[in-house]
Enzyme design. Sequence first.
Site, PDB file in Angstrom:
ATOM      1  N   LYS A 192       6.938  23.289  25.769  1.00  0.00           N
ATOM      2  CA  LYS A 192       6.004  24.002  24.876  1.00  0.00           C
ATOM      3  C   LYS A 192       6.456  25.444  24.687  1.00  0.00           C
ATOM      4  CE  LYS A 192       2.076  25.804  26.656  1.00  0.00           C
ATOM      5  NZ  LYS A 192       1.853  27.229  26.404  1.00  0.00           N
ATOM      6  N   ASN A 193       6.762  26.118  25.811  1.00  0.00           N
ATOM      7  CA  ASN A 193       7.030  27.561  25.728  1.00  0.00           C
ATOM      8  C   ASN A 193       8.395  27.881  25.150  1.00  0.00           C
ATOM      9  OD1 ASN A 193       4.498  27.970  26.633  1.00  0.00           O
ATOM     10  ND2 ASN A 193       5.061  28.555  28.715  1.00  0.00           N
ATOM     11  N   ARG A 211      -3.717  40.255  28.390  1.00  0.00           N
ATOM     12  CA  ARG A 211      -2.540  39.844  27.628  1.00  0.00           C
ATOM     13  C   ARG A 211      -2.172  40.855  26.523  1.00  0.00           C
ATOM     14  NH1 ARG A 211      -2.016  34.254  28.318  1.00  0.00           N
ATOM     15  NH2 ARG A 211       0.185  34.546  27.816  1.00  0.00           N
ATOM     16  N   ARG A 268      -1.922  32.792  21.390  1.00  0.00           N
ATOM     17  CA  ARG A 268      -1.328  34.109  21.539  1.00  0.00           C
ATOM     18  C   ARG A 268       0.140  34.153  21.139  1.00  0.00           C
ATOM     19  NH1 ARG A 268      -0.092  35.994  25.011  1.00  0.00           N
ATOM     20  NH2 ARG A 268      -0.628  38.165  24.680  1.00  0.00           N
ATOM     21  N   LEU A 290       4.355  45.928  24.903  1.00  0.00           N
ATOM     22  CA  LEU A 290       5.818  45.869  25.122  1.00  0.00           C
ATOM     23  C   LEU A 290       6.534  45.275  23.905  1.00  0.00           C
ATOM     24  CD1 LEU A 290       5.932  44.729  28.854  1.00  0.00           C
ATOM     25  CD2 LEU A 290       6.062  47.054  27.932  1.00  0.00           C
ATOM     26  N   CYS A 341      -7.088  36.244  26.829  1.00  0.00           N
ATOM     27  CA  CYS A 341      -7.449  34.844  27.040  1.00  0.00           C
ATOM     28  C   CYS A 341      -8.040  34.768  28.445  1.00  0.00           C
ATOM     29  CB  CYS A 341      -6.225  33.954  26.889  1.00  0.00           C
ATOM     30  SG  CYS A 341      -5.099  34.116  28.271  1.00  0.00           S
ATOM     31  N   ILE A 353       1.620  37.959  38.379  1.00  0.00           N
ATOM     32  CA  ILE A 353       1.914  38.098  36.944  1.00  0.00           C
ATOM     33  C   ILE A 353       0.656  38.353  36.123  1.00  0.00           C
ATOM     34  CG2 ILE A 353       2.977  36.973  34.935  1.00  0.00           C
ATOM     35  CD1 ILE A 353       5.009  37.494  37.156  1.00  0.00           C
ATOM     36  N   ARG A 374      -3.314  21.369  24.993  1.00  0.00           N
ATOM     37  CA  ARG A 374      -2.459  22.427  24.443  1.00  0.00           C
ATOM     38  C   ARG A 374      -1.052  22.315  25.018  1.00  0.00           C
ATOM     39  NH1 ARG A 374      -4.838  28.330  24.437  1.00  0.00           N
ATOM     40  NH2 ARG A 374      -2.776  28.511  23.517  1.00  0.00           N
TER      41      ARG A 374
HETATM   42  C1  EPZ Z   1       4.768  33.508  28.551  1.00  0.00           C
HETATM   43  O1  EPZ Z   1       3.630  34.278  28.209  1.00  0.00           O
HETATM   44  C2  EPZ Z   1       4.282  32.075  28.616  1.00  0.00           C
HETATM   45  N1  EPZ Z   1       3.766  31.664  27.306  1.00  0.00           N
HETATM   46  C3  EPZ Z   1       3.180  31.954  29.671  1.00  0.00           C
HETATM   47  O2  EPZ Z   1       2.799  30.592  29.750  1.00  0.00           O
HETATM   48  C4  EPZ Z   1       3.758  32.386  31.017  1.00  0.00           C
HETATM   49  O3  EPZ Z   1       2.745  32.332  31.992  1.00  0.00           O
HETATM   50  C5  EPZ Z   1       4.300  33.812  30.893  1.00  0.00           C
HETATM   51  O4  EPZ Z   1       5.278  33.880  29.830  1.00  0.00           O
HETATM   52  C6  EPZ Z   1       4.962  34.289  32.192  1.00  0.00           C
HETATM   53  O5  EPZ Z   1       6.000  33.427  32.524  1.00  0.00           O
HETATM   54  C7  EPZ Z   1       4.631  31.327  26.327  1.00  0.00           C
HETATM   55  O6  EPZ Z   1       5.845  31.361  26.500  1.00  0.00           O
HETATM   56  C8  EPZ Z   1       4.043  30.912  25.014  1.00  0.00           C
HETATM   57  P1  EPZ Z   1       4.637  37.849  29.637  1.00  0.00           P
HETATM   58  P2  EPZ Z   1       3.809  35.846  27.801  1.00  0.00           P
HETATM   59  O7  EPZ Z   1       4.762  38.703  28.432  1.00  0.00           O
HETATM   60  O8  EPZ Z   1       5.090  36.022  27.106  1.00  0.00           O
HETATM   61  C9  EPZ Z   1       2.121  41.681  30.768  1.00  0.00           C
HETATM   62  C10 EPZ Z   1       1.343  28.767  29.825  1.00  0.00           C
HETATM   63  O9  EPZ Z   1       0.518  28.418  30.667  1.00  0.00           O
HETATM   64  N2  EPZ Z   1       2.458  42.154  29.408  1.00  0.00           N
HETATM   65  O10 EPZ Z   1       5.877  37.484  30.404  1.00  0.00           O
HETATM   66  O11 EPZ Z   1       2.562  36.284  27.157  1.00  0.00           O
HETATM   67  C11 EPZ Z   1       1.205  40.476  30.728  1.00  0.00           C
HETATM   68  O12 EPZ Z   1      -0.146  40.877  30.620  1.00  0.00           O
HETATM   69  C12 EPZ Z   1       1.446  30.220  29.428  1.00  0.00           C
HETATM   70  O13 EPZ Z   1       2.166  28.002  29.248  1.00  0.00           O
HETATM   71  C13 EPZ Z   1       2.146  43.467  29.060  1.00  0.00           C
HETATM   72  O14 EPZ Z   1       1.576  44.220  29.849  1.00  0.00           O
HETATM   73  O15 EPZ Z   1       3.896  36.497  29.253  1.00  0.00           O
HETATM   74  C14 EPZ Z   1       1.495  39.808  32.038  1.00  0.00           C
HETATM   75  O16 EPZ Z   1       0.747  40.456  33.058  1.00  0.00           O
HETATM   76  C15 EPZ Z   1       0.404  31.076  30.118  1.00  0.00           C
HETATM   77  N3  EPZ Z   1       2.463  43.896  27.808  1.00  0.00           N
HETATM   78  C16 EPZ Z   1       2.980  40.090  32.265  1.00  0.00           C
HETATM   79  O17 EPZ Z   1       3.308  41.177  31.391  1.00  0.00           O
HETATM   80  C17 EPZ Z   1       3.097  43.086  26.896  1.00  0.00           C
HETATM   81  O18 EPZ Z   1       3.380  43.528  25.768  1.00  0.00           O
HETATM   82  C18 EPZ Z   1       3.896  38.924  31.904  1.00  0.00           C
HETATM   83  O19 EPZ Z   1       3.548  38.506  30.601  1.00  0.00           O
HETATM   84  C19 EPZ Z   1       3.401  41.762  27.273  1.00  0.00           C
HETATM   85  C20 EPZ Z   1       3.078  41.325  28.537  1.00  0.00           C
END
Ligand code: EPZ
Length: 425
Positions: free
Chosen positions: A22-23, A123, A94, A127, A118, A330, A400
Amino acid sequence: MDSIRVEGGHPLKGEIAISGAKNACLTLMPAALLSDEPLTLTNAPRLSDIRTMTELLGSLGCEVASLQGGKVLAIGAEKISNHTAHYDIVRKMRASILVLGPMLARDGHAVVSLPGGCAIGARPVDLHLKGLEALGAEMDLRDGYVHARAEGGLKGGLVDFPLVSVGATENVLMAATLAKGQTVIRNAAREPEIVDLADCLRAMGAKISGDGTSEITVDGVDRLHGATHPVIIDRIELGTYMLAPAIAGGEVDLIGGRRDLVEAFSAKLEDAGVEVSETPRGLKVSRKNGRIKPVSVTTEPHPGFPTDLQAQMMALLTLADGTSVLEETIFENRFMHAPELTRMGASIDVHGGTATVTGVERLKGAQVMATDLRASVSLILAGLAAEGETTVGRVYHLDRGYERVEEKLGACGAKIERIREGADD
Ligand code: EPZ
């Protein structure tokens, strides 16, 4: 809202084919916006999130043909006729923010609704925006939308992320392929889905190196051409189904499973007393008799233990012969499965980002509620081991990210069925 009913106590025996990730698919699909030639994705998973992304790309003027029952997606973005990703679609998923970088790179402007938070956390997307600003984009936030512009196109530059973000790395990586000059992304995410995206972009003519490490270099090109790319297998679905025989007992062959994608997770599973072996068709996981051993887990960016498998691992550890500690580093609110597991007799103490799980002899079936994608499947795993019947409500969360979960587990001897109850909310 559908529910899933599980009758516990049946060891598993059989095989489960692992679907495309999915991701990975959710970032590969927006990559089609970078070219006026079609991008065809094979091994695509059949999930509601993929349908939502299809709807979003359609709203931007893309042609998305879903072939072979959804396993092949042929995406044509000859022309982007609408550059606004509306709130009513973005709020559902998202990952919609991932159309921002490609549209900006292709046409120099884009308007994308802020995705909002969410269940598992706020979220933010700061960045993503800062990364694209480092490539010369101007971002204007108003009425809940990002208005992005790059007069004269994006320019390569240094993007130094203060923390690892999968989505921000993906957005910047896609945008950088068409920026003028070289881009270096520092503290980049190293997830296999990033490497899969880079493989697809290279097939489209992009010049990328260093993907899979924390420093990625991109040399911008004038245009990208079409390609056909197979979606990498879903390591989170794989890990989830590795836990099924671990918690229920028995032995399952995971077809297409690759140990290199779940190294940290597999090591913890083996520490807990579960057997993981490689086979010519994938991975075999088994647990004969003997209780699960307690282990401690800290979630980290790849190659560490994945946050997306934390809830599922907790379900297993509720039955361990001792106390386990899970640190979620995370996301700020990713223990919502804990109170539901407690209703099934688990003993879990949550303080901030730490959950202490004291193993119990047995879980008892109960009516429980899914709150987010991974929490919902952790409740199903617990149901496989619990005495009696467990009913998990609001399984639209599950749909999902998991293709036909009741069929895949049912084929291995699980007593599991879907109960259709009216429309989803
Ligand atoms: C991706 O989400 C995945 N989703 C998530 O999977 C996964 O848990 C996550 O990466 C971590 O591996 C998809 O790929 C669609 P991040 P993403 O940006 O990209 C903070 C699932 O269950 N952050 O790596 O949104 C954020 O709040 C989902 O399949 C900022 O602060 O995750 C988090 O604490 C859930 N500012 C941390 O970084 C930003 O601009 C990591 O988030 C972006 C993120």
